[in-house]
Design a protein around this motif. Structure first.
Motif, PDB file in Angstrom:
ATOM      1  N   ARG A  57      -2.398  -3.425  -5.152  1.00 59.75           N
ATOM      2  CA  ARG A  57      -3.694  -3.723  -5.771  1.00 59.75           C
ATOM      3  C   ARG A  57      -3.724  -3.018  -7.126  1.00 59.75           C
TER       4      ARG A  57
ATOM      5  N   LEU B 102      -8.710   4.834  -6.314  1.00 64.90           N
ATOM      6  CA  LEU B 102      -8.827   5.190  -4.900  1.00 64.90           C
ATOM      7  C   LEU B 102     -10.044   4.522  -4.259  1.00 64.90           C
TER       8      LEU B 102
ATOM      9  N   LYS C 282      -9.292   1.020  -3.649  1.00 66.30           N
ATOM     10  CA  LYS C 282      -8.072   0.866  -2.840  1.00 66.30           C
ATOM     11  C   LYS C 282      -6.921   0.250  -3.647  1.00 66.30           C
ATOM     12  N   CYS C 283      -6.785   0.710  -4.896  1.00 67.92           N
ATOM     13  CA  CYS C 283      -5.711   0.243  -5.774  1.00 67.92           C
ATOM     14  C   CYS C 283      -4.634   1.315  -5.877  1.00 67.92           C
ATOM     15  N   ASP C 284      -3.395   0.881  -6.038  1.00 63.47           N
ATOM     16  CA  ASP C 284      -2.306   1.837  -6.232  1.00 63.47           C
ATOM     17  C   ASP C 284      -1.682   1.728  -7.624  1.00 63.47           C
TER      18      ASP C 284
END
Length: 160
Positions: free
Chosen positions: A70, A92, A95-97
């Motif tokens: 994401r 965070l 929910k992204c990296d």
């Protein structure tokens, strides 16, 4: 999956067409803000709104789901202090990296707190002692490679 990431072209957008011609095998073209032009004129590009963008309907951020990752795309001009910590926090929460951002005109790529932080700098208006730049992002499942490409032909790699 490959993506070209640019930012802060500030109306000098002829380079966007040149990049599209050079990278015909790229899946995504991403602009992290300060296009200063009508984004409808660049339909192949995913564009977020920067502090110098005034066209209606431009999103301030976008979350893309790519190859099991994401990616948060934002300009970052609203991060007044502690820009990187603010971007990591936003990633965070969403929910992204991966975070791709602009505004600083300084290219960088690294990983912190499990988040890939990528800034393509600016092709025309760099604010560092390096030439203008953009990023070629290559994602193959869990492997993320970011290549900062400078206008003078030099490159820097970040691989994790």
């Amino acid at each position: 999956m490959k993506a070209i990431i640019v930012s802060d072209t500030h109306y000098h957008n002829e380079c966007l067409y040149e990049i599209q011609e050079r990278y015909k095998d790229v899946d995504y073209f991403i602009h992290c803000g300060d296009l200063e032009d009508d984004p409808r004129d660049y339909p192949e590009w995913i564009v977020v709104k920067g502090n110098s963008d005034y066209f209606q309907g431009m999103p301030s951020s976008i979350v893309l789901e790519i190859e099991g990752h994401r990616m948060l795309v934002v300009h970052s001009h609203k991060c007044i202090a502690y820009r990187h910590l603010s971007l990591i926090h936003d990633a965070l929460v969403k929910k992204c990296d991966i975070v791709c951002f602009g505004h600083t005109h300084i290219a960088e790529a690294y990983k912190e707190q499990g988040i890939y932080i990528i800034n393509p700098g600016s092709i025309w208006f760099p604010r560092s002692n390096k030439p203008g730049s953009y990023v070629l992002l290559d994602i193959q499942k869990k492997k993320v490679k970011a290549q900062i490409i400078y206008n003078d032909g030099n490159q820097e790699w970040f691989t994790k």
